[in-house]
Enzyme design. Sequence first.
Site, PDB file in Angstrom:
ATOM      1  CG  ASP A 382      -1.806   1.178   1.321  1.00 36.71           C
ATOM      2  OD1 ASP A 382      -2.317   1.611   0.285  1.00 36.71           O
ATOM      3  OD2 ASP A 382      -1.984   1.695   2.436  1.00 36.71           O
ATOM      4  CB  THR A 384      -1.891   6.605   2.100  1.00 39.55           C
ATOM      5  OG1 THR A 384      -1.950   7.187   0.797  1.00 39.55           O
ATOM      6  CG2 THR A 384      -2.082   7.687   3.141  1.00 39.55           C
ATOM      7  CD  GLU A 505      -8.808  20.118   0.528  1.00 43.95           C
ATOM      8  OE1 GLU A 505     -10.020  20.339   0.470  1.00 43.95           O
ATOM      9  OE2 GLU A 505      -7.962  20.742  -0.147  1.00 43.95           O
ATOM     10  CE  LYS A 552      -7.524  12.217 -13.160  1.00 39.33           C
ATOM     11  NZ  LYS A 552      -8.727  11.603 -13.771  1.00 39.33           N
ATOM     12  CB  THR A 601       1.449  19.749  -8.558  1.00 33.72           C
ATOM     13  OG1 THR A 601       0.963  18.752  -9.451  1.00 33.72           O
ATOM     14  CG2 THR A 601       2.965  19.652  -8.479  1.00 33.72           C
ATOM     15  CB  THR A 680      -2.116   3.543  -3.960  1.00 31.41           C
ATOM     16  OG1 THR A 680      -2.709   4.630  -3.265  1.00 31.41           O
ATOM     17  CG2 THR A 680      -1.748   3.978  -5.363  1.00 31.41           C
ATOM     18  CG  ASP A 682      -3.819   9.216  -3.442  1.00 27.64           C
ATOM     19  OD1 ASP A 682      -4.577  10.004  -4.042  1.00 27.64           O
ATOM     20  OD2 ASP A 682      -3.198   9.523  -2.409  1.00 27.64           O
ATOM     21  CE  LYS A 768      -5.112  -0.997  -2.317  1.00 28.86           C
ATOM     22  NZ  LYS A 768      -4.806  -0.374  -1.022  1.00 28.86           N
ATOM     23  CG  ASN A 791      -7.536   0.717   2.483  1.00 30.53           C
ATOM     24  OD1 ASN A 791      -6.960   0.660   3.556  1.00 30.53           O
ATOM     25  ND2 ASN A 791      -7.113   1.476   1.508  1.00 30.53           N
TER      26      ASN A 791
END
Length: 993
Positions: A382, A384, A505, A552, A601, A680, A682, A768, A791
Amino acid sequence: MADQIPLYPVRGAAAVASRKRAAYYSAAGPGAERPGRFQLEDESAHLDEMPLMMSEEGFENDESDYHTLPRARISQRKRGLEWFVCGGWKFLCTSCCDWLINICQRKRELKARTVWLGYPEKCEEKHPRNSIKNQKYNVFTFIPGVLYEQFKFFLNLYFLIVSCSQFVPALKIGYLYTYWAPLNQRIPSDMVFLRTSEKAGSCFIRTDQLDGETDWKLKVAVSCTQRLPALGEDSDPPVHESLSIENTLWASTIVASGTVIGVVIYTGKETRSVMNTSNPKNKVGLLDLELNQLTKALFLALVALSLVMVTLQGFVGPWYRNLFRFLLLFSYIIPISLRVNLDMGKAAYGWMIMRDENIPGTVVRTSTIPEELGRLVYLLTDKTGTLTQNEMIFKRLHLGTVSYGTDTMDEIQSHVMNSYSQMYSQASGNNASSTPPRKAQSSAPKVRKSVSSRVHEAVKAIALCHNVTPVYEARAGVTGETEYAEVDQDFSDENRTYQASSPDEVALVQWTESVGLTLVNRDLTSMQLRTPGGQILTYCVLQMFPFTSESKRMGVIVRDESTAEITFYMKGADVAMSTIVQYNDWLEEECGNMAREGLRTLVVAKRALTEEQYQDFESRYSQAKLSVHDRTLKVAAVVESLEREMELLCLTGVEDQLQADVRPTLEMLRNAGIKIWMLTGDKLETATCIAKSSHLVSRTQDIHTFRPVTSRGEAHLELNAFRRKHDCALVISGDSLEVCLRYYEHELAELACQCPAVVCCRCSPTQKARIVKLLQQRTGKRTCAIGDGGNDVSMIQAADCGIGIEGKEGKQASLAADFSITQFKHIGRLLMVHGRSSYKRSAALGQFVMHRGLIISTMQAVFSSVFYFASVPLYQGFLMVGYATIYTMFPVFSLVLDQDVKPEMAMLYPELYKDLTKGRSLSFKTFLVWVLISIYQGIGRVSFGAFLDVAFITTVTFLWKVSAITVVSCLPLYVLKYLKRKLSPPSYSKLTS
């Protein structure tokens, strides 16, 4: 559930927001008369098709969700007797069982669901009971299930048959004992969020058990039910209101604030948390499978030897009974102590791992597969919380003409202070001259803005465009309900923390605070910022557009209460924002530069709106949200009407801190011959960033980003393009992976397995697990999965060896894994030292135990041959049991302490690990060598020791005879071993010199 729909009040318990299903909810009255019916528009994509993302930003709310991966095609097998004996019977039984299950349990047809609130008599459809069972066995299946798992191995089945034969008097050759003696409250279901005790009409939830994230996620109650004075549901006139992903609570999550009431929509096995998990399998080590095959070979040798003895005997008398007696006499060819010694060795390996001070906190949760750690070829990890710490730090702000880094943040702070000081001085002058504030600036000709004003606009946009909420802890000793505790809260900076669905955030808002613009308060309708001078700026939140994996990007429309100006702020990935912002010549280049630095970014832009423009948008947006059909597409179309020619403000760069020593650990694993795949949930850009910064992909390596494909033709073209690349890492998204597996599974698996590294982004938990199974089926190599969140449980359970990390995301992955560690870097020592030594020791232990059994069986064969092939035991009673256990146990079992190189050398030279994956320590060639050695030693011992007398034991003659037997049996073998080491030294010989 079939009789009535319960309203569940949940205090301090958790919920999970489905990013897709909730987007299709619409509230309408039954027959457009009452507001008590909740209708789900489209259930064609159900829970098992929904991806679990690593953050709330990563959830989809459209109909392009991932489908489940197809079953890997079973490779063609050879038919015949060999196939049937070597496991074909097991395959046939499994196929028949699957067929019967499919007949008995047909897949339920998915359709729209109407939930009647307060009208149980209208509930016609029966739903599953809201009970979730994740145990593997029940009262009826425990005994047959455990027996099957034990006796599916030929070794155990063989011992059972041999032991049972001793109940037959004609076959009994010894005593029975010689054969038998060795043997918080959480949300209970998926709901629509109707009401909360919080005054703001919202609450926070934690989804650590669902998607592995520990950040709080904001959920909003349905406004019409939140405004009701009591729990009654009737209203006049009827209210029509759309539901979104913010209005849903899901099973197995915790409400972090207040008390909530919801209406149940899915229960039991239909809940999202259950449908994103898979049943665990019984894991069996490759060493055990290899020993099982060798046991079958020994059994064939046992049968052949018994037939030879009966043939030489001349098939006289009841030869079939003599045949079975010979089978029992030579049964020590397959020693019963093999299983016992191996299990004791595995227990010892686990104890050594947990006692290792260099990997503190490591827990071994299995007693069957420690040697698997020494034979891994694929490591699936994984991102994160596993490779990264899930802690974001703001690193870079780029305005196009000027760039600010960590060492120049004081300049940004100075610009912000100057901008606000000038603004308030101008405002004071305007008030003194009784002129209206700044309203006429919009009609003035555009002039080039100063750097100070550009910095100020960028910082203000970052401080307003987010989903972060400041939280103030109650003072110590204060108790009571939330609504009464607010007066006792401390609103100072020291007592404030930020909560959001994504750590990115929080990092951005914390940065704006550090440069002087602080978010001090937020609710559903307003935000308050504090300037460097201490003034409070209030902004009314008119609309919020959450982040989705398709768009996105995210946006917010706010009105400045001091000037009545309406501004639309938006931020997102460069690939999405590049077509939205005005023309520029620096964005693409600077995004590439930041990505090469390992930064995540975001592009920030804005657009000023007039009151008329906003009112027109708000009317069209509200109408689109009330649509029952194609709501998502209609809402997206209205929002896109605003996303035109936006002013580019800045480009931000945030760094996700890596775990300690991730880079050297990954390099060590690569040098050990282990291929690393990162799976992942993400987004693609973030996954690629981390792959580069962690050196999962080296700086000199090319990366092939698999373009999105939706059809067979597109997949064919993209696979051909990828085939032309060499020594190239692969980055592919979950939906593209699914399309390729549907049409070109074999080709994709072949190409991906040749890559030095693979990154799969936007993967759901079930995807996964399916990727793990694909590698197992296509390569036949051993796989290891490592993760830290709920997860990752399916992936960990599907792998041959599962490793869980205890971290911020709880212990769910750790408890479900075979091994639990506290840091990713510990996996290096776990594999290079303990995995390598466990496999080598178990292989040697198994060989020695079989060697010992072959010696005594050879002696029995010689003894029977001398006495006219009589089926009479050479040794009686406890003497045979003692030989296989007590007398020779400690010399053989001491192999669990064997060490060829020091642990420091194994860590320094990970190439030593690569040799183990070839399986030479327990190959059939090595086995034959041990068989020949055993026969030689057995013949030597029985030839010299057959005529020993009991009286000789106390004499010197006995001593020299025993010494002579030992020398004749062992000395030639040591000479051969010495010559072999000289002529063909092992790979570690230079390290031990």
